[in-house]
Write an enzyme that holds these catalytic residues in place. Structure first.
Site, PDB file in Angstrom:
ATOM      1  N   SER A 261       0.817  -1.208   0.000  1.00 47.67           N
ATOM      2  CA  SER A 261       0.000   0.000   0.000  1.00 47.67           C
ATOM      3  C   SER A 261       0.853   1.260   0.000  1.00 47.67           C
ATOM      4  O   SER A 261       0.451   2.287  -0.518  1.00 47.67           O
ATOM      5  CB  SER A 261      -0.911  -0.001   1.226  1.00 47.67           C
ATOM      6  OG  SER A 261      -0.126   0.069   2.385  1.00 47.67           O
ATOM      7  N   CYS A 262       2.058   1.186   0.560  1.00 51.53           N
ATOM      8  CA  CYS A 262       2.807   2.438   0.764  1.00 51.53           C
ATOM      9  C   CYS A 262       3.521   2.980  -0.471  1.00 51.53           C
ATOM     10  O   CYS A 262       3.287   4.111  -0.876  1.00 51.53           O
ATOM     11  CB  CYS A 262       3.813   2.247   1.883  1.00 51.53           C
ATOM     12  SG  CYS A 262       3.023   1.894   3.427  1.00 51.53           S
TER      13      CYS A 262
END
Ligand code: UDX
Length: 426
Positions: A261-262
């Site tokens: 996600s990052c």
């Protein structure tokens, strides 16, 4: 110290349980009732190494959870740890953060509290967007009635607790000296280099760290793509350059590209922000382009080997964006399965942890109970996650395939156990 954490996601829980293990009094607040009830019963919403053990040890003692922020009224430090997802265009959704700022403002009273933003945000967000909300809602003044800091996290999924308790560095972005002093005192026994700076710079340090790590991966993938054409093993090149202290050996594993996600989210929003400021971020754009390209390259290689993919049985081993997690957010497997579906291949998959999550995205593919079951009568196999159990696969496991075409997107197979396979960049 008395600590409140707003947001019981993986950042909030790692921070909360990490601080509880350091004997602080922690309360974790989340609006998700079901999540809070489960944690209260000792069930964690995520899997993180060592976390269950800490929850068992501290739950009900110096680690509590609640859905009601007023339960954290006597906290000296309040960490805001809610998610900041991005939309298709890379714009960060600050709704959760704004709501957290608003509810946090509601508990600012006469006793001094320091509000610390841990959520990843673009430079300027804390002071330009969150601070006005907190001041308006509380009727109090920053630097006088309450403190404000940015304290970005650098936690890897799967190693979040370890990273929290033994960070390479602690970044404290402070509105005023008092706020910074309070936060530095909290981290006093962490024995990590601490950098004190202003809030905007701290926010940028987090963004730049993720952008740099993504750049390193795309760099080695580009070198890998060139190496492949020259019949050079990229991993030997990585080893050779990694000894140079200025380069360092980490994040030089080439493959199908980064997920999670990052990285994808942060780099997208940084590109978007740069554009807003009339700067064209050429390097960052290339980093994302190369990352997308890796998924096309692996399909091209597959097509080169077995021809038209229509009706062919293709096995995808590994769905999670990396080993040790059931997280499939931005996982290379998603784009690859999508391309394979467009090409009308029959897809069979196996992942030890991430199958349930993937079922929510792809219903029309087959999920197997084991790698061996998936491989039965297959035309080809793509390996997309470096699960340790895939290292144990041998020629015997692959012998059930109709046609033994194996392509690694992550370097995992043991040459001593498996013959005749190749990697995307090796
Ligand atoms: C990352 C950062 O490491 C962390 O500091 C930040 O706070 C959140 O994002 P995480 O997403 O958990 O952590 O995963 P990480 O272990 O960094 O890997 C990210 C992706 O890069 C994975 O898909 C991984 O497979 C890939 N990767 C990593 C490579 O392709 N090559 C490498 O050499 C290293």
């Amino acid at each position: 110290m008395k600590i409140a954490i707003v947001g019981a996601g993986y950042v909030g829980l790692s921070t909360g349980l990490g601080l509880a293990s350091k004997k602080h009094l922690v309360i974790c607040i989340d609006i998700d009732k079901e999540k809070i009830e489960k944690i209260n019963r000792g069930i964690l919403p995520i899997y993180e190494d060592g976390m269950e053990k800490l929850l068992k040890k501290h739950r009900g003692l110096n680690f509590k959870v609640s859905t009601d922020i007023s339960d954290s009224k006597d906290a000296e430090i309040i960490f805001i740890c809610v998610g900041t997802p991005t939309d298709e265009k890379g714009k960060m959704n600050l709704n959760y953060l704004k709501a957290a700022a608003k509810s946090t403002a509601g508990i600012i009273d006469k006793k001094h509290k320091t509000i610390v933003v841990k959520s990843t945000v673009l430079p300027g967000t804390t002071e330009e967007i969150l601070l006005p909300i907190i001041e308006k809602e509380s009727g109090k003044k920053v630097g006088k009635d309450f403190g404000l800091c940015s304290n970005p996290e650098f936690l890897r999924e799967g190693a979040a607790l370890k990273d929290f308790l033994g960070p390479d560095r602690i970044i404290i972005g402070e509105y005023d000296k008092k706020s910074g002093d309070i936060l530095e005192k909290l981290y006093r026994d962490f024995n990590s280099p601490t950098i004190r700076t202003n809030i905007k710079t701290a926010e940028m340090i987090k963004m730049a760290s993720n952008a740099f790590l993504s750049t390193k991966i795309s760099f080695i993938n580009e070198i890998g793509n060139i190496c492949k054409k020259l019949e050079i093993d990229t991993y030997e090149v990585s080893r050779g350059i990694g000894y140079d202290k200025r380069i360092a050996p980490y994040f030089l594993d080439s493959g199908v590209g980064f997920g999670g996600s990052c990285f994808t989210k942060d780099i997208k929003s940084l590109i978007e922000k740069a554009r807003e400021m009339n700067y064209d971020p050429k390097l960052l754009k290339s980093v994302t382009e190369i990352n997308t390209l890796q998924k096309i390259i692996i399909i091209d290689l597959l097509t080169k080997k077995i021809g038209d993919l229509k009706n062919k049985k293709i096995v995808v081993l590994g769905l999670a964006f990396k080993a040790g997690t059931d997280d499939i957010r931005e996982a290379p497997s998603i784009d690859i399965i999508r391309i394979l579906l467009e090409k009308k291949a029959r897809i069979h998959t196996f992942d030890p942890k991430a199958q349930d999550n993937m079922k929510k995205i792809f219903n029309e593919i087959t999920y197997s109970k084991s790698a061996k079951e998936a491989l039965d009568k297959a035309d080809a196999c793509l390996i997309l996650t470096e699960w340790p159990e895939f290292t144990k696969l041998t020629d015997k496991d692959f012998s059930v395939m109709k046609n033994k075409t194996i392509i690694e997107g992550r370097r995992i197979l043991d040459k001593g156990k498996v013959s005749n396979f190749e990697g995307i960049c090796w």
